[in-house]
Design a protein around this motif. Structure first.
Motif, PDB file in Angstrom:
ATOM      1  N   SER A   2     -37.830  69.708  78.728  1.00  0.00           N
ATOM      2  CA  SER A   2     -36.840  68.631  78.631  1.00  0.00           C
ATOM      3  C   SER A   2     -36.292  68.239  79.995  1.00  0.00           C
ATOM      4  O   SER A   2     -35.803  67.121  80.185  1.00  0.00           O
ATOM      5  N   ARG A  41     -37.178  64.115  83.659  1.00  0.00           N
ATOM      6  CA  ARG A  41     -35.854  63.513  83.457  1.00  0.00           C
ATOM      7  C   ARG A  41     -34.868  63.948  84.539  1.00  0.00           C
ATOM      8  O   ARG A  41     -34.180  63.116  85.133  1.00  0.00           O
ATOM      9  N   MET A  80     -42.715  58.536  79.557  1.00  0.00           N
ATOM     10  CA  MET A  80     -41.516  57.964  78.932  1.00  0.00           C
ATOM     11  C   MET A  80     -41.455  58.297  77.447  1.00  0.00           C
ATOM     12  O   MET A  80     -40.394  58.631  76.911  1.00  0.00           O
ATOM     13  N   HIS A 102     -40.050  61.674  76.303  1.00  0.00           N
ATOM     14  CA  HIS A 102     -38.592  61.820  76.330  1.00  0.00           C
ATOM     15  C   HIS A 102     -37.904  60.783  75.438  1.00  0.00           C
ATOM     16  O   HIS A 102     -36.685  60.599  75.519  1.00  0.00           O
ATOM     17  N   VAL A 142     -38.066  57.510  75.430  1.00  0.00           N
ATOM     18  CA  VAL A 142     -37.510  56.364  76.157  1.00  0.00           C
ATOM     19  C   VAL A 142     -38.255  55.089  75.787  1.00  0.00           C
ATOM     20  O   VAL A 142     -39.480  55.012  75.908  1.00  0.00           O
ATOM     21  N   GLY A 143     -37.520  54.057  75.325  1.00  0.00           N
ATOM     22  CA  GLY A 143     -38.066  52.727  75.122  1.00  0.00           C
ATOM     23  C   GLY A 143     -39.019  52.580  73.947  1.00  0.00           C
ATOM     24  O   GLY A 143     -39.322  53.524  73.219  1.00  0.00           O
ATOM     25  N   SER A 164     -41.692  47.916  75.858  1.00  0.00           N
ATOM     26  CA  SER A 164     -40.854  48.092  77.052  1.00  0.00           C
ATOM     27  C   SER A 164     -41.464  49.128  78.003  1.00  0.00           C
ATOM     28  O   SER A 164     -41.350  48.990  79.219  1.00  0.00           O
ATOM     29  N   ARG A 165     -42.110  50.135  77.424  1.00  0.00           N
ATOM     30  CA  ARG A 165     -42.754  51.135  78.275  1.00  0.00           C
ATOM     31  C   ARG A 165     -43.915  50.525  79.048  1.00  0.00           C
ATOM     32  O   ARG A 165     -44.108  50.835  80.230  1.00  0.00           O
ATOM     33  N   ARG A 191     -42.439  48.555  81.874  1.00  0.00           N
ATOM     34  CA  ARG A 191     -41.943  49.452  82.914  1.00  0.00           C
ATOM     35  C   ARG A 191     -43.106  50.039  83.717  1.00  0.00           C
ATOM     36  O   ARG A 191     -43.028  50.171  84.946  1.00  0.00           O
ATOM     37  N   LEU A 246     -38.898  58.000  85.030  1.00  0.00           N
ATOM     38  CA  LEU A 246     -37.601  58.241  84.389  1.00  0.00           C
ATOM     39  C   LEU A 246     -36.462  58.321  85.406  1.00  0.00           C
ATOM     40  O   LEU A 246     -35.346  58.716  85.051  1.00  0.00           O
TER      41      LEU A 246
END
Length: 554
Positions: A96, A100, A127, A130, A132-133, A137-138, A141, A181
């Motif tokens: 984890s 990050r 991403m 974790h 994220v998004g 969106s990933r 990014r 991240l």
């Protein structure tokens, strides 16, 4: 003298290492990878960790990431990340944190990237792991990150596999993944080793810019004091698992207190405009003559209009006399490595001729060329990917000569002698590639190429993974071997300082073409091409003929 650790307020420290000791397996050349090391990485600063291959730099980084192999363990000490001791944390908790809180740019991009996944999918995965998004969106990014690290045509690059990229391009993908991240701590393990001078400057600017914008803390592992001078706020110098000196960058660079630090600074290669004294040989006929060599890469589909055509090698011609060294320099993606692979027939050319000792090997089939392979050898850019992970070093060095008729006992003795010649101990013969640092693996690759006593040696970034002192030794070794055996060399490099020291003649490549060719005195003191002038100007702190400040002997 080891500089003492200045007390730092806990809230000012992003990373604190205290009395860290990491044990090595039994039978290694020393008991500990690192022993009782302590240092702090302040918030919003760049700490450079510098030392020779095998000094414990990468082991320290992997300990911080919780990525040490099972045979190596932390026996004592503490690693505090944002005030939390990570020694003994469960794999889930460590996972984890990775990416990050703390992220890493690995030294060896090819082995760190998944060969079965596209570049975009691997950045997405960081991403997604974790949470994220969204997929859309990933993707956006990921394309943004590929743009940010300076990769050409990011939308197309998103769909490429790692093997399609040059060494420098793969390293930039690794940097994009590490920054996905926007971690608070970035560990960069030799991130610019595989990069040419102009790209190195861009990447250093990029890391420094992101570090300042985000207030990120960076632990930057390197063997290049030029990089240290460019970006470091503070410096830790390591030797054989111990910290021998630490302090501010200005203090360590200008007034080094330890003899080891002074030796490292003295070993940094300098750009020279002096021509090399040529080796006298009886045979003046070219051992290699390249005529109009062409190689074009095609990706995508012409049917759907998405085909991309890249002329990697475009009408390249040159000749090479016996006992001479031709340097091939240029930016990442200029076609240097493709040219090397064509010359050793790891790639088939699309046109032109390669006359080796008067015979056109470009037209030979693999079966016809196989008997000539011992006479044309290559030192590869990526030592980890070119060494069989399941074979011992002894087997890697002896299997080729044995197949070509050398008795095993003779091959074994020659292999052990060569290992000593390139600076490795006798115990290396029975060990596996993963047990060595990146620089040590590169020395093994050099020893393997020399086992055949070749007539032509193609060195593809042969010293790029080596620290400056070992680099100097290897350059001397290659020069000595050339003068003893008369072997001819094609020396492919992105480091113009190295090329100026070992090459009789230098060819500058840009977008698959040779734009300039001549002796070092011309290339570095009176370059005719605007592109060559840009390359020379991009070398940090270097001017041909200038005098480097000498470190005080304090």
């Amino acid at each position: 003298m080891v500089a003492s650790i200045q007390p730092v307020a806990p809230h000012d420290v992003a990373l604190s290492v205290r009395d860290l000791t990491v044990n090595l397996p039994q039978g290694m050349e020393r008991t500990y990878a690192v022993e009782n090391i302590s240092f702090d990485l302040k918030r919003g600063q760049i700490l450079c960790v510098i030392g020779e291959s095998g000094s414990g730099k990468s082991v320290t980084a992997n300990a911080i990431m919780g990525l040490l192999p099972k045979v190596i363990r932390v026996s004592s000490g503490a690693i505090q990340l944002d005030g939390m001791n990570i020694i003994g944390l469960s794999p889930d908790k460590l996972r984890s944190l990775r990416g990050r809180v703390v992220s890493m740019i690995f030294q060896d991009p090819l082995s760190a990237l998944n060969p079965l996944m596209t570049v975009g999918a691997q950045i997405d995965e960081v991403m997604a792991a974790h949470g994220v998004g969204t997929p859309k969106s990933r993707r956006g990014r990921a394309v943004e990150l590929l743009t940010e690290v300076g990769l050409p045509d990011p939308e197309l690059m998103y769909h490429q596999f790692p093997f399609r990229l040059s060494g420098g391009q793969r390293q930039r993908v690794m940097i994009a993944m590490a920054l996905a991240l926007e971690p608070t701590i970035l560990i960069a393990d030799e991130p610019t080793t595989a990069l040419d001078v102009t790209t190195q400057a861009q990447i250093l600017d990029l890391i420094r810019d992101i570090q300042r914008r985000k207030g990120m803390s960076v632990m930057f592992i390197t063997h290049d004091f030029g990089v240290v001078a460019e970006i470091a706020d503070s410096v830790v110098v390591m030797e054989k698992g111990h910290i021998v000196e630490q302090g501010s960058a200005q203090q360590v660079l200008k007034s080094p207190g330890h003899p080891y630090t002074r030796r490292l600074i003295a070993a940094v290669p300098r750009l020279t405009g002096e021509d090399r004294v040529p080796l006298e040989t009886a045979n003046k006929a070219p051992i290699l003559k390249v005529e109009g060599l062409v190689k074009t890469y095609r990706t995508g589909s012409s049917l759907f209009g998405s085909q991309r055509v890249v002329p990697a090698v475009n009408e390249v011609s040159f000749d090479l006399a016996p006992g001479r060294t031709l340097g091939v320099v240029g930016e990442s993606g200029s076609g240097k490595s493709s040219l090397g692979r064509l010359l050793i027939k790891l790639l088939d050319s699309d046109g032109g001729g390669i006359l080796f000792e008067g015979r056109d090997i470009a037209k030979l089939s693999e079966a016809e060329f196989r008997p000539l392979r011992p006479r044309v050898q290559m030192i590869f850019q990526d030592p980890f990917a070119s060494l069989n992970p399941r074979s011992t070093i002894g087997h890697i060095l002896t299997v080729g000569p044995v197949v070509h008729g050398t008795p095993y006992a003779q091959a074994r003795d020659e292999a052990k002698a060569l290992l000593a010649h390139v600076g490795l101990d006798a115990g290396a013969f029975g060990r596996f590639p993963h047990e060595f640092s990146g620089g040590q693996r590169q020395r093994i690759g050099i020893a393997r190429a020399l086992m055949f006593k070749p007539k032509l040696l193609i060195a593809d970034e042969a010293v790029s993974a080596l620290d400056v002192s070992i680099q100097a030794q290897i350059l001397q070794l290659l020069d000595q071997i050339q003068r003893e055996t008369g072997v001819s060399m094609i020396f492919i490099t992105h480091d113009l300082r190295v090329a100026s020291q070992i090459c009789d003649e230098i060819a500058v490549m840009q977008k698959g073409r040779i734009v300039e060719r001549g002796p070092p005195s011309q290339i570095f003191l009176d370059p005719q091409s605007a592109y060559t002038r840009e390359l020379v100007a991009a070398i940090p702190g270097e001017q041909p003929g200038s005098t480097r400040p000498v470190a005080a002997n304090g």
